[in-house]
Motif scaffolding. Sequence first.
Motif, PDB file in Angstrom:
ATOM      1  N   SER A   1       0.680  -1.359  -0.021  1.00 27.52           N
ATOM      2  CA  SER A   1      -0.049   0.254  -0.053  1.00 27.52           C
ATOM      3  C   SER A   1       0.880   1.258   0.105  1.00 27.52           C
ATOM      4  O   SER A   1       2.075   1.246   0.512  1.00 27.52           O
TER       5      SER A   1
ATOM      6  N   LYS B   1       0.734   4.054   1.628  1.00 27.79           N
ATOM      7  CA  LYS B   1       0.749   4.456   3.118  1.00 27.79           C
ATOM      8  C   LYS B   1       2.124   3.508   3.720  1.00 27.79           C
ATOM      9  O   LYS B   1       2.825   4.096   4.353  1.00 27.79           O
ATOM     10  N   THR B   2       1.785   2.324   3.541  1.00 23.17           N
ATOM     11  CA  THR B   2       3.099   1.587   4.022  1.00 23.17           C
ATOM     12  C   THR B   2       4.146   1.792   3.361  1.00 23.17           C
ATOM     13  O   THR B   2       5.226   1.964   4.294  1.00 23.17           O
TER      14      THR B   2
ATOM     15  N   ASN C   1      -2.183  -0.903  -4.227  1.00 25.82           N
ATOM     16  CA  ASN C   1      -2.598  -0.751  -3.146  1.00 25.82           C
ATOM     17  C   ASN C   1      -3.505  -2.258  -2.835  1.00 25.82           C
ATOM     18  O   ASN C   1      -4.782  -2.025  -3.050  1.00 25.82           O
TER      19      ASN C   1
ATOM     20  N   TRP D   1      -4.057  -3.125   0.370  1.00 25.33           N
ATOM     21  CA  TRP D   1      -4.886  -2.605   1.620  1.00 25.33           C
ATOM     22  C   TRP D   1      -4.834  -1.193   1.704  1.00 25.33           C
ATOM     23  O   TRP D   1      -3.699  -0.510   1.154  1.00 25.33           O
ATOM     24  N   ASN D   2      -5.826  -0.563   2.660  1.00 23.22           N
ATOM     25  CA  ASN D   2      -5.700   0.698   2.635  1.00 23.22           C
ATOM     26  C   ASN D   2      -5.327   1.287   3.950  1.00 23.22           C
ATOM     27  O   ASN D   2      -5.008   2.385   4.312  1.00 23.22           O
ATOM     28  N   GLU D   3      -5.844   0.539   5.136  1.00 25.43           N
ATOM     29  CA  GLU D   3      -5.713   0.784   6.274  1.00 25.43           C
ATOM     30  C   GLU D   3      -4.066   0.972   6.950  1.00 25.43           C
ATOM     31  O   GLU D   3      -3.161   0.312   6.071  1.00 25.43           O
ATOM     32  N   PRO D   4      -3.748   1.703   7.770  1.00 23.13           N
ATOM     33  CA  PRO D   4      -2.565   1.847   8.343  1.00 23.13           C
ATOM     34  C   PRO D   4      -2.291   0.679   8.860  1.00 23.13           C
ATOM     35  O   PRO D   4      -2.705  -0.189   9.520  1.00 23.13           O
ATOM     36  N   VAL D   5      -0.794   0.204   8.757  1.00 23.86           N
ATOM     37  CA  VAL D   5      -0.172  -0.899   9.494  1.00 23.86           C
ATOM     38  C   VAL D   5       0.896  -0.495  10.426  1.00 23.86           C
ATOM     39  O   VAL D   5       1.884   0.426  10.235  1.00 23.86           O
TER      40      VAL D   5
ATOM     41  N   TYR E   1      -0.478  -9.803   6.232  1.00 23.64           N
ATOM     42  CA  TYR E   1      -0.153  -8.695   5.203  1.00 23.64           C
ATOM     43  C   TYR E   1       0.650  -9.576   4.218  1.00 23.64           C
ATOM     44  O   TYR E   1       0.379  -9.107   2.919  1.00 23.64           O
TER      45      TYR E   1
END
Length: 348
Positions: A44, A46-47, A79, A81-85, A99
Amino acid sequence: MNKEENIIVGISIGDLNGIGGEIILKTFADSRVLDFCTPVIFASVKTMTFLKNHFNINVNLNGIKHTDQILHKKINVLNVWNEPVKIEFGKEDLKIGAYAIKSLEKATQALKNDKIDVLVTAPINKHNIQSDTFKFPGHTNYLAQELEGNSLMLMIANDLRVGLITDHVPVKDIATHITPELIVEKIETVYNSLKRDFRVNKPKIAVLGINPHNGDNGVIGSEDDDILRPTLKAIKDSGKLVFGPYAADSFFGSNNYTNFDAIIASYHDQGLIPFKTLSFGKGVNYTAGLNKIRTSPDHGTAFEIAGKNEADNSSFKEAVYKAIEIFKNRKEYKAITQNPLKFNQKKI
Ligand SMILES: NC(=O)c1ccc[n+]([C@@H]2O[C@H](COP(=O)([O-])OP(=O)(O)OC[C@H]3O[C@@H](n4cnc5c(N)ncnc54)[C@H](O)[C@@H]3O)[C@@H](O)[C@H]2O)c1
Ligand SMILES: N[C@H](C(=O)O)[C@H](O)COP(=O)(O)O
């Protein structure tokens, strides 16, 4: 996109608490790599942004939702996943293992559907990936189920290639796994791979004995005499340049290994200890024998140095190069073997 020139390299992220993200970003931070391949990281944005900031690696990431949005000359991040890890370097964590599998499954799907040309996998932790739905001891065994063909773990470093008859098998079970059928299958697989993937015309293959000193005529185990020797004789009689069994302990120290295009070991550590001793940091783990190409570096998650900016990305970079080289070799081999006359025709 011109697939001829820009081979699309799919990358599964591996264990986020390990060194995977670091070696991936270090590899593609060298923009020259983007001249001959197009990376797609299955993770993702974000990651990956967290990782690039942590390691202070100056790269631009192109976030995408679908493989049809892949851009050439960019580091694409699909992406998954979209959530923060929450990344905690060096920590074994089941949630992080999940993940790694999400990324691997998505990348494998893309490989199966020809959305990416080759797959390069960053290291996973074999314990924390286990779940009710994922029960494989490694990528090789997972991909053997997902793809077509007979898989073979083949470690490669320049001209040194070491394949395994048994791979992720506990020591106590090795002898019962080694059957004449399995030996034939693995030798056939490495033989075909040498021709198709490495363009070796007449492969010369060495096979290592199972027991110490090949069993010394039955004094130290009977598997070499009862199973290995008769199977190798039948293979040799069929015309293949297969030699052995060679006593494994002195085979590498004597440099005999340099006389062969590939060496077949009976079990994981018999082959991987000499291989990694000779080439650690430059070697590549290739899953040969399948209809699609997957490579990975010759090392694992290296938790003890994760997050410290100490990881060497040479082996990962080599894994990218090797996947591309094998992809091109397969294409050329297909063209030659499909219609040799057409291939040799020159325009006048
Ligand atoms: N392709 C893969 O997914 C893969 C390959 C090997 C091991 N593993 C897994 O990784 C985990 C850890 O395995 P391990 O400890 O046996 O092996 P490892 O390769 O992670 O570490 C062995 C040693 O080499 C060092 N090292 C490894 N890679 C390095 C790098 N790029 N730069 C600098 N130093 C590096 C480590 O710090 C450690 O000292 C296990 O769960 C194992 O199953 C996964
Ligand atoms: N045997 C491999 C090695 O030591 O490099 C490693 O465990 C990775 O295996 P998979 O490629 O099956 O994940």
